[in-house]
Motif scaffolding. Structure first.
Motif, short mmCIF file in Angstrom:
data_model
loop_
_atom_site.label_atom_id
_atom_site.label_comp_id
_atom_site.label_asym_id
_atom_site.label_seq_id
_atom_site.Cartn_x
_atom_site.Cartn_y
_atom_site.Cartn_z
N HIS A 16 0.81 -1.21 0.00
CA HIS A 16 0.00 0.00 0.00
C HIS A 16 0.85 1.27 0.00
O HIS A 16 0.34 2.37 0.11
CB HIS A 16 -0.94 0.01 1.22
N GLY A 17 2.15 1.08 -0.11
CA GLY A 17 3.03 2.24 -0.08
C GLY A 17 2.80 3.19 -1.23
O GLY A 17 3.01 4.40 -1.09
N ILE B 81 0.01 4.18 -2.62
CA ILE B 81 -1.06 5.14 -2.32
C ILE B 81 -0.56 6.20 -1.35
O ILE B 81 -0.82 7.40 -1.54
CB ILE B 81 -2.29 4.41 -1.73
N GLU B 82 0.17 5.78 -0.33
CA GLU B 82 0.65 6.76 0.66
C GLU B 82 1.67 7.71 0.04
O GLU B 82 1.68 8.90 0.35
CB GLU B 82 1.24 6.03 1.87
N LYS B 83 2.53 7.20 -0.83
CA LYS B 83 3.49 8.07 -1.51
C LYS B 83 2.75 9.08 -2.39
O LYS B 83 3.11 10.26 -2.45
CB LYS B 83 4.45 7.23 -2.36
N ARG C 123 -0.33 10.18 -1.96
CA ARG C 123 -1.03 11.14 -1.11
C ARG C 123 -0.06 12.18 -0.54
O ARG C 123 -0.40 13.36 -0.43
CB ARG C 123 -1.74 10.42 0.04
N THR C 124 1.14 11.74 -0.19
CA THR C 124 2.13 12.68 0.32
C THR C 124 2.53 13.70 -0.74
O THR C 124 2.62 14.90 -0.47
CB THR C 124 3.38 11.91 0.81
N ASN D 259 0.10 8.66 -11.13
CA ASN D 259 -0.72 8.21 -10.00
C ASN D 259 -2.20 8.17 -10.38
O ASN D 259 -2.94 7.26 -9.96
CB ASN D 259 -0.53 9.14 -8.81
N ILE E 16 -5.75 4.75 -6.52
CA ILE E 16 -5.01 5.96 -6.15
C ILE E 16 -5.78 7.19 -6.58
O ILE E 16 -5.91 8.17 -5.82
CB ILE E 16 -3.60 5.94 -6.80
N GLN F 212 -8.61 8.04 -4.18
CA GLN F 212 -8.13 8.58 -2.91
C GLN F 212 -7.63 10.02 -3.08
O GLN F 212 -7.90 10.88 -2.24
CB GLN F 212 -7.00 7.70 -2.36
N ASP G 281 -9.05 13.48 -1.36
CA ASP G 281 -8.19 14.34 -0.55
C ASP G 281 -8.33 15.82 -0.92
O ASP G 281 -7.89 16.69 -0.16
CB ASP G 281 -6.72 13.93 -0.72
#
Length: 345
Positions: free
Chosen positions: A188-189, A191-193, A195-196, A219, A225, A228, A232
Motif C-alpha cells: 500500500h506504499g 497510495i501513501e506516496k 497522497r504525500t 498516479n 489511487i 483517494q 483528498d
C-alpha cells in the motif's frame, strides 16, 4: 464575509453569470430559495421542439426538488426570440408547465425574467416593450462589482476552452515509465506516496515541477489511487465515497479545491491523450462539487473523447444526467460561494 443582497434584475443576472461562470444562451436558469437565502442554481437548454413541455418541466422540477430546503424559485429565460405584442412571451407553455410541476413539489415561483440579446424584462402575461431594461445596466450592478472585486469573471459562452497541451511528446514515455514502477509495487506504499506528493502540491503556492507533475499524472492512472487523491482534494473528513459524492457535513476548503483544479489543468497540459481522461474526470468532479453541472458534463465528455471506455467518466456523466446535485450545495453553510448572498423583496 460581507453579506450581499440581491435587489434588482441586474443583480439577479450578475449572480447567475458569476455562479455559472458564463453568460447563458437559449437557456432556462432557475434559482431555488429558502426564505431569503439562495439555494441552488440550475441551467438547462431550452427545449428545441414543441409538445414536450410537461415532460421537460417535470425534469427541471425534479432537479430543483433535490434542494430539500427550497420553498420558492426564481427563473430567467435567456433567448434571442423576441416577444411579440399581443402574444405570449417566448416559451410561455414551458413556464406554465414548470409552474404546475413545481407547485406539486410545494415550490412556488417568486419571479421571472425574460433575457434577450440586448434587454431584460419581467416575465409576465402582458408583453410590454416599455418594461425592458438594457443589459448594460449589469455593469453597474453592486453584485457584479463586488464579485469582480473578489476575482470572479463571466465568460461569453459556457463552452470550455482547454489550455494548450503538449500531447504526444516524450512526457508520454516518462509517465509510462512511472506507471510501470507504481504497478510493480505490491504493497500500500504507492497510495501513501501518492497522497504525500499530492498533499505537498496542494499546500504549495506554486505549480509542481515537471517531475512532480509526471508522477501525479502516473498516479491518476490507477483507479484506487485516483479515487483517494480526489477524495483528498476538499480537505474534509469522512469516508472516501461520501466525499466523492459531496455528502459529508464538513465544509470543503474551497480555496484548496480551486487550486487543485488549476494544478490538474496544468497536469493536463503535460499529459498525452492516452493519460488525460483521469485528469479531466477529476476536474469534472470539482465543477460538480461547485455546482457547475454544465461544465462538469463537458469535462466528462472531454474525458470520454480522450478515452471512450473510461468507466468513471461514463458513470459520472450518467449521474449528472439524472440531475443529482452535490450535497454540499444543498446547505448554504457548505455550498461553494453562496454563503453571504441573500434576496431582498
Amino acid at each position: 464575509m460581507e453579506t450581499l443582497t440581491i435587489k434588482t434584475p441586474a443583480d439577479v443576472l450578475s449572480f447567475v453569470g458569476h455562479t455559472l461562470g458564463f453568460w447563458p444562451q437559449e437557456s432556462l436558469v432557475c434559482i431555488t430559495l429558502d426564505a431569503n437565502h439562495i439555494g441552488v442554481t440550475l441551467r438547462v437548454d431550452l427545449p428545441k421542439h414543441d409538445g414536450a413541455e410537461r415532460a421537460y418541466a417535470r425534469t427541471v422540477a425534479g432537479y430543483l426538488a433535490n434542494d430539500t430546503n427550497a420553498t420558492s424559485a426564481l427563473f430567467a429565460v435567456y433567448t434571442s426570440a423576441a416577444p411579440t405584442a399581443g402574444q405570449d412571451k417566448p416559451y410561455a407553455a414551458v413556464i406554465a408547465a414548470l409552474t404546475g410541476a413545481l407547485a406539486e413539489r410545494h415550490i412556488t415561483i417568486r419571479d421571472g425574467l425574460l433575457v434577450g440579446d440586448q434587454t431584460v424584462s419581467p416575465y409576465d402575461d402582458d408583453p410590454n416593450p416599455n418594461c425592458a431594461l438594457p443589459l448594460s445596466m449589469i455593469d453597474s450592478s453592486e453584485i457584479n462589482a463586488e464579485l469582480v472585486y473578489r476575482g470572479s469573471s463571466v465568460a461569453r459562452t459556457g463552452r470550455i476552452t482547454l489550455p494548450a497541451s503538449s500531447k504526444e511528446t516524450t512526457t508520454f514515455y516518462a509517465v509510462e515509465d512511472r506507471v510501470k514502477l507504481i504497478g510493480q509495487s505490491h504493497d500500500h506504499g504507492a497510495i501513501e506516496k501518492a497522497r504525500t506528493l499530492w498533499a505537498g502540491i496542494l499546500e504549495a503556492k506554486t505549480y509542481p515541477t515537471d517531475d512532480q507533475t509526471i508522477a501525479l499524472i502516473a498516479n491518476f492512472q490507477f483507479a484506487a489511487i485516483r479515487d483517494q487523491l480526489m477524495a483528498d482534494i476538499p480537505g474534509v473528513d469522512g469516508p472516501m465515497e461520501k466525499i466523492l459524492l459531496a455528502q459529508t457535513p464538513g465544509k470543503p476548503q474551497w480555496d484548496r479545491v480551486e487550486w487543485a483544479q488549476q494544478v490538474l489543468l496544468h497536469a493536463y497540459t503535460l499529459s498525452s491523450t492516452h493519460h488525460s481522461a483521469p485528469l479531466l474526470t477529476a476536474i469534472g468532479y470539482i465543477n460538480w462539487w461547485e455546482g457547475r453541472g454544465s461544465k462538469a458534463h463537458q469535462y466528462m465528455q472531454l474525458a470520454l473523447e480522450a478515452d471512450p471506455d473510461y468507466r468513471l467518466a461514463k458513470l459520472s456523466d450518467q449521474l449528472l444526467g439524472y440531475g443529482m446535485l452535490a450535497g454540499w450545495n444543498m446547505d448554504k453553510e457548505t455550498a461553494y460561494r453562496t454563503r453571504g448572498l441573500g434576496m431582498s423583496d
